[in-house]
Design an enzyme around this catalytic site. Structure first.
Site, PDB file in Angstrom:
ATOM      1  N   LYS A 236       0.828  -1.210   0.000  1.00 30.80           N
ATOM      2  CA  LYS A 236       0.000   0.000   0.000  1.00 30.80           C
ATOM      3  C   LYS A 236       0.868   1.268   0.000  1.00 30.80           C
ATOM      4  O   LYS A 236       2.091   1.175   0.020  1.00 30.80           O
ATOM      5  CB  LYS A 236      -0.949  -0.032   1.200  1.00 30.80           C
ATOM      6  CG  LYS A 236      -1.560  -1.382   1.488  1.00 30.80           C
ATOM      7  CD  LYS A 236      -2.466  -1.923   0.374  1.00 30.80           C
ATOM      8  CE  LYS A 236      -2.992  -3.304   0.760  1.00 30.80           C
ATOM      9  NZ  LYS A 236      -4.065  -3.787  -0.085  1.00 30.80           N
ATOM     10  N   THR A 237       0.246   2.434   0.024  1.00 38.46           N
ATOM     11  CA  THR A 237       1.025   3.677  -0.149  1.00 38.46           C
ATOM     12  C   THR A 237       2.069   3.859   0.949  1.00 38.46           C
ATOM     13  O   THR A 237       3.214   4.222   0.687  1.00 38.46           O
ATOM     14  CB  THR A 237       0.107   4.919  -0.174  1.00 38.46           C
ATOM     15  OG1 THR A 237      -1.074   4.637  -0.916  1.00 38.46           O
ATOM     16  CG2 THR A 237       0.823   6.112  -0.788  1.00 38.46           C
TER      17      THR A 237
END
Ligand SMILES: *Cc1c(COP(=O)(O)O)cnc(C)c1O
Length: 451
Positions: A236-237
């Site tokens: 994820k980010t």
């Protein structure tokens, strides 16, 4: 069609399609991709000698900040979240909430347990229905089934998120929530989704796991619906390996989420919710530990940098190919807010998409079809409604018995995903890297677009 396995087969495929030979030189417009340049997949020299690759974003930004926060937890000898003052999890929740512009955040162990927590907060259970996009991650489906409710799928559109136009036909008196998933850095079209939800008095839970830091019309995703979840798993980010969060502006939903994630109590969050006013109920332990909180507290400070870089690189790619004749991009409900994780082109057919990806990879550019999610209705355990126990409430109601999943319920989703080819981006791509991407697309696209 079988995938062509080598250059000869690749060319034969093109021949069979009546395509202009690559060797004849497809007309290309710009400097950097002179007409007639031989494609790497035909034996020409690739745009890049060393292939361009992307790595998980968060760890690329690990530095002294994460180290310092982790050492503080070690030295405190207090890795369990037992207090507010000095708690890394608490500080992470405050920082993340401030970033999103949301009043309440509760840190949990994963995006999946964040979804379970959101379902519990919304009092979703047997007899209820929840609307999901046909293409998203397992957790969206599992959270609905594990609370005994019935998942109802809607098709995606060319944004790769749920098509708002498909929602209303799926609403019944039992529909309790819609879960728009913001997938692959793109944002779901929230305005029409919220309008439908309000009209039918249905709750909206945003799944932001693949779009942390994305925005829709000036607001961060995760601050728009009634509740939102996020994941801080590796891909994820920002990341702490595993981790998740639930966010909401609604104090009642927050209190229920807090209670559900911590065996019915409000121990550390009490002061945020007037000591807790709701009754406890059967719950779980999805508490985040202080090591995870420490890493996330540091990572949140880097979220803006990661997003800005991804976005700027993706915009350069989009602008640099916008003049290519007939080019169709992924639909973007808000291009400004798109996170730029992948730049997707709609190549029109699966065959052309597959050729495009192979040709780009041969040039040394990372490319793939839409990934990181599953066409859920076609997954065997979902199509066959397999649960923990045969008496599971989700599929023993008349509606649960009647509902049919499988390919037949999402032909458009299957078609759209088969047409999309994406160039994989990275926040640390340099200007030269971005220029190589442009050069490769401009070199490959003219031939592919005729295939
Ligand atoms: C990753 C992901 C989740 C689940 O998060 P985990 O932290 O892996 O449990 C949920 N939804 C989507 C769309 C995801 O990509």
């Amino acid at each position: 069609m079988n995938q062509p396995k080598n250059r000869r087969e690749f060319l034969e495929t093109l021949g069979a399609l009546g395509a202009a030979s690559f060797l004849a030189g497809a007309p290309t417009a710009r400097a950097g991709a002179p007409a007639g340049e031989k494609l790497a997949i035909e034996g020409g020299s690739p745009v890049r000698k060393t292939p361009l690759h992307s790595a998980p974003y968060g760890p690329q930004f690990y530095d002294e900040a994460e180290k310092r926060e982790l050492i503080e937890v070690l030295e405190s000898r207090s890795p369990f979240r037992s207090r507010r003052e000095g708690s890394k999890v608490f500080e992470f929740e405050k920082a993340y909430g401030a970033y999103l512009g949301v009043k309440h955040v509760v840190g949990v162990t994963s995006g999946t347990t964040a979804l379970y927590t959101a379902m519990a907060a919304l009092e979703i259970g047997p007899g209820d229905e929840v609307i999901l996009p046909a293409w998203t991650w397992y957790a969206d489906y599992d959270a609905v089934v594990l609370c005994g409710a019935l998942p109802v799928f809607v098709e995606i559109d060319e944004s790769l998120a749920m098509d708002p136009k498909e929602i209303e036909a799926k609403i019944t008196p039992r529909t309790k929530a819609i879960v728009p998933s913001h997938l692959q850095g793109g944002v779901a079209d929230m305005d029409p989704i919220l309008e439908i939800a309000r009209k039918h008095k249905i709750r909206v839970v945003e799944d932001c796991a693949q779009c942390c830091g994305g925005r829709y019309k000036g607001k961060f995703v995760g601050s728009i619906g009634d509740m939102a979840i996020n994941s801080f798993q590796l891909s994820k980010t920002i990341t702490s390996g595993e981790g998740g969060a639930v966010s909401t502006n609604d104090p009642k939903l927050f209190e229920r989420a807090v209670r559900f994630h911590d065996v019915g109590t409000v121990r550390v969050h009490g002061p945020d919710i007037g000591g807790g006013i709701l009754a406890a109920f059967a719950s779980c332990n999805f508490r985040m530990n202080e090591f995870t909180g420490a890493v996330l507290k540091a990572q949140v400070q880097k979220l803006d940098t990661i997003c800005k870089r991804l976005r700027a690189n993706a915009r350069k790619v989009r602008e640099g190919i916008a003049d290519l004749p007939g080019l169709k991009m992924r639909k973007m409900p808000d291009p400004e807010g798109d996170l730029g994780v992948t730049v997707f082109l709609d190549l029109g057919t699966r065959r052309r998409r597959d050729l495009f990806l192979r040709a780009l990879r041969a040039e040394g550019i990372g490319a793939s079809g839409p990934g990181g999610s599953v066409i859920l209705p076609t997954d065997p355990r979902i199509e066959n409604k397999v649960t923990i126990h045969p008496g599971w409430p989700s599929f023993n109601s008349p509606e649960g018995k009647a509902i049919r999943y499988g390919r037949e319920c999402c032909p458009r989703t299957i078609d759209i995903l088969g047409r999309m080819g994406g160039v994989i981006m990275d926040p640390n791509f340099s200007d030269d890297d971005v220029n190589d991407i442009l050069r490769a697309i401009r070199k490959v696209y003219p031939a592919i677009s005729k295939a």
